[in-house]
Write a protein that holds these residues in place. Structure first.
Motif, PDB file in Angstrom:
ATOM      1  N   VAL A 103       0.838  -1.204   0.000  1.00 23.44           N
ATOM      2  CA  VAL A 103       0.000   0.000   0.000  1.00 23.44           C
ATOM      3  C   VAL A 103       0.876   1.259   0.000  1.00 23.44           C
ATOM      4  O   VAL A 103       0.603   2.220  -0.733  1.00 23.44           O
ATOM      5  CB  VAL A 103      -0.974   0.002   1.202  1.00 23.44           C
ATOM      6  CG1 VAL A 103      -1.683   1.338   1.339  1.00 23.44           C
ATOM      7  CG2 VAL A 103      -1.989  -1.120   1.054  1.00 23.44           C
ATOM      8  N   LEU A 104       1.950   1.254   0.790  1.00 22.90           N
ATOM      9  CA  LEU A 104       2.873   2.392   0.806  1.00 22.90           C
ATOM     10  C   LEU A 104       3.470   2.635  -0.579  1.00 22.90           C
ATOM     11  O   LEU A 104       3.545   3.774  -1.042  1.00 22.90           O
ATOM     12  CB  LEU A 104       3.991   2.162   1.822  1.00 22.90           C
ATOM     13  CG  LEU A 104       5.115   3.205   1.822  1.00 22.90           C
ATOM     14  CD1 LEU A 104       4.592   4.565   2.260  1.00 22.90           C
ATOM     15  CD2 LEU A 104       6.260   2.739   2.691  1.00 22.90           C
ATOM     16  N   GLY A 105       3.866   1.573  -1.266  1.00 25.44           N
ATOM     17  CA  GLY A 105       4.398   1.714  -2.622  1.00 25.44           C
ATOM     18  C   GLY A 105       3.365   2.292  -3.572  1.00 25.44           C
ATOM     19  O   GLY A 105       3.681   3.134  -4.418  1.00 25.44           O
ATOM     20  N   GLY A 106       2.113   1.858  -3.438  1.00 23.15           N
ATOM     21  CA  GLY A 106       1.047   2.415  -4.264  1.00 23.15           C
ATOM     22  C   GLY A 106       0.836   3.896  -3.993  1.00 23.15           C
ATOM     23  O   GLY A 106       0.606   4.686  -4.911  1.00 23.15           O
ATOM     24  N   VAL A 107       0.934   4.285  -2.736  1.00 25.38           N
ATOM     25  CA  VAL A 107       0.801   5.706  -2.384  1.00 25.38           C
ATOM     26  C   VAL A 107       1.937   6.513  -3.002  1.00 25.38           C
ATOM     27  O   VAL A 107       1.724   7.600  -3.553  1.00 25.38           O
ATOM     28  CB  VAL A 107       0.759   5.889  -0.840  1.00 25.38           C
ATOM     29  CG1 VAL A 107       0.915   7.342  -0.453  1.00 25.38           C
ATOM     30  CG2 VAL A 107      -0.527   5.313  -0.277  1.00 25.38           C
ATOM     31  N   LEU A 108       3.158   5.982  -2.949  1.00 26.83           N
ATOM     32  CA  LEU A 108       4.300   6.697  -3.530  1.00 26.83           C
ATOM     33  C   LEU A 108       4.144   6.852  -5.041  1.00 26.83           C
ATOM     34  O   LEU A 108       4.432   7.917  -5.597  1.00 26.83           O
ATOM     35  CB  LEU A 108       5.607   5.979  -3.188  1.00 26.83           C
ATOM     36  CG  LEU A 108       5.999   6.000  -1.706  1.00 26.83           C
ATOM     37  CD1 LEU A 108       7.259   5.174  -1.476  1.00 26.83           C
ATOM     38  CD2 LEU A 108       6.168   7.408  -1.205  1.00 26.83           C
TER      39      LEU A 108
END
Length: 148
Positions: free
Chosen positions: A119-124
């Motif tokens: 999810v963090l990677g998707g946000v970035l």
């Protein structure tokens, strides 16, 4: 540090985050369950470490973004691909948690570190696409008549 180098750092961070998140388990047993709770012996894709099932689709989507960003000179294609994959990488893990009544934030199986990293990677990725969005949205120029 200019905007382009910041976007590159966010993109590299998102790529690493999604790759590691796809490798690590997405689910674990809820540590808040009582000691005598019956835990069903089921296996969902994403409970173990390693690449399996949907992980290949996530890695393929990230590869597509990186390929488009390297090959394409069109800002619109780069921005749209990055933004779409970023949003998809946020939505898919949320959908994954709704697959079963045994999976969720307060269920028998809760998200593990891999889920959060993905999810963090998707946000970035979404942030990088969002930073580039103003460059492809053009404001209409004022229309003046010839007589003025």
């Amino acid at each position: 540090m200019n905007v382009e180098s910041r976007k590159m750092i966010l993109l590299i961070g998102g790529t690493i985050s999604i790759a590691v998140g796809a490798y690590l388990p997405w689910l674990r047993t809820n540590p808040n369950l009582p000691p005598d709770a019956k835990i069903p012996t089921v296996y969902y894709t994403g409970m173990g470490a390693g690449f399996e099932g949907f992980d290949f689709a996530l890695l393929g989507a990230i590869g597509l973004v990186l390929l488009v960003r390297v090959v394409s000179t069109r800002t619109m294609a780069r921005t749209a691909t990055t933004l779409a994959v970023g949003l998809g990488t946020i939505v898919f893990p949320a959908y994954y948690l709704s697959m079963s009544t045994l999976i969720g934030f307060s269920a028998t199986f809760v998200p593990a570190l891999g889920w959060y990293l993905t999810v963090l990677g998707g946000v970035l990725f979404t942030v990088v696409g969002g930073l580039e969005l103003p460059s492809i949205v053009r404001r209409p120029e004022a229309i003046t008549s010839r007589g003025e």
